[in-house]
Design an enzyme around this catalytic site. Structure first.
Site, short mmCIF file in Angstrom:
data_model
loop_
_atom_site.label_atom_id
_atom_site.label_comp_id
_atom_site.label_asym_id
_atom_site.label_seq_id
_atom_site.Cartn_x
_atom_site.Cartn_y
_atom_site.Cartn_z
N SER A 194 -42.25 17.17 38.63
CA SER A 194 -43.05 16.19 39.37
C SER A 194 -42.41 14.81 39.43
CB SER A 194 -44.44 16.07 38.75
OG SER A 194 -45.12 17.30 38.78
N HIS A 202 -45.22 10.65 37.30
CA HIS A 202 -45.35 10.49 38.75
C HIS A 202 -45.02 9.06 39.18
CE1 HIS A 202 -48.32 14.12 39.30
NE2 HIS A 202 -47.20 14.44 38.68
#
Length: 199
Positions: free
Chosen positions: A129, A180
């Site tokens: 991610s 993220h």
């Protein structure tokens, strides 16, 4: 719309070799873990290189790298591989394969480092991610500062993707929000740096 994938399998491999290798690495590692305790098994994840911020692993910095290729459960793998399959190819063509490969790894590493620095409790972390959000960060730079490179539907897709991704990151439990955000920031800055070098 640059995010619609219409290539044949052979052309996809030819045009996007690094993305194809990254997808293969993610899938292969998932299969290996599935036959050695399972991808949701904590001991298996630690064995194969997931990040674990317990004191006894504090100096195993290589985990920042290996964790990018591990996924916790099939759904985690599916979502990240889908994002990589669909959204990474245009960036690989834009940067060139070797620069894109470096970009991807540096974004992921930075996201993982930020994740560990911001962790307030012991936790296990893995996934692509951070690197994928690095790709989104590059597109954010393009949308804001190189608008002519993207058609309007592609720009709208980026806006929607970022809003949905950030909302999802904050709302759903168990999401590594700092990976993220760290990857997004790294991708934005790194793409800008690469662009400046090319001028």
């Amino acid at each position: 719309m640059i995010f619609i994938r219409y290539e044949s399998f052979r052309k996809y491999l030819k045009f996007y070799p690094v993305t194809s290798l990254l997808l293969l690495a993610n899938i292969v590692m998932f299969i290996i873990m599935s036959f050695d305790g399972g991808s949701t098994n904590g001991a298996t994840l630690v064995k194969y290189g997931a990040m674990y911020n317990d004191y006894q692993f504090a100096t195993e910095y290589w985990r920042y790298f290996t964790a990018m290729f591990l996924h916790i459960g099939f759904e985690h793998l599916l979502f990240n591989c889908f994002a990589l399959f669909v959204f990474a190819p245009p960036l690989e063509r834009l940067l060139g394969s070797w620069q894109y490969g470096i970009f991807y790894l540096v974004s992921g590493l930075f996201g993982n480092v930020i994740s560990e620095l911001m962790a307030s409790e012991t936790h296990l972390s893995a996934g692509a991610s951070g690197a994928i959000y690095g790709i989104y960060g590059a597109y954010l730079f393009i949308v804001l500062l190189q608008r002519s490179l993207l058609d309007p539907p592609s720009r709208q897709t980026i806006y929607m993707l970022l809003v949905m991704g950030l909302v999802y990151s904050f709302v759903v439990t168990g999401i590594n929000i700092w990976a993220h955000l760290g990857g997004l920031l790294a991708g934005f800055v790194l793409y800008g740096f690469i662009r400046k070098l090319r001028l």
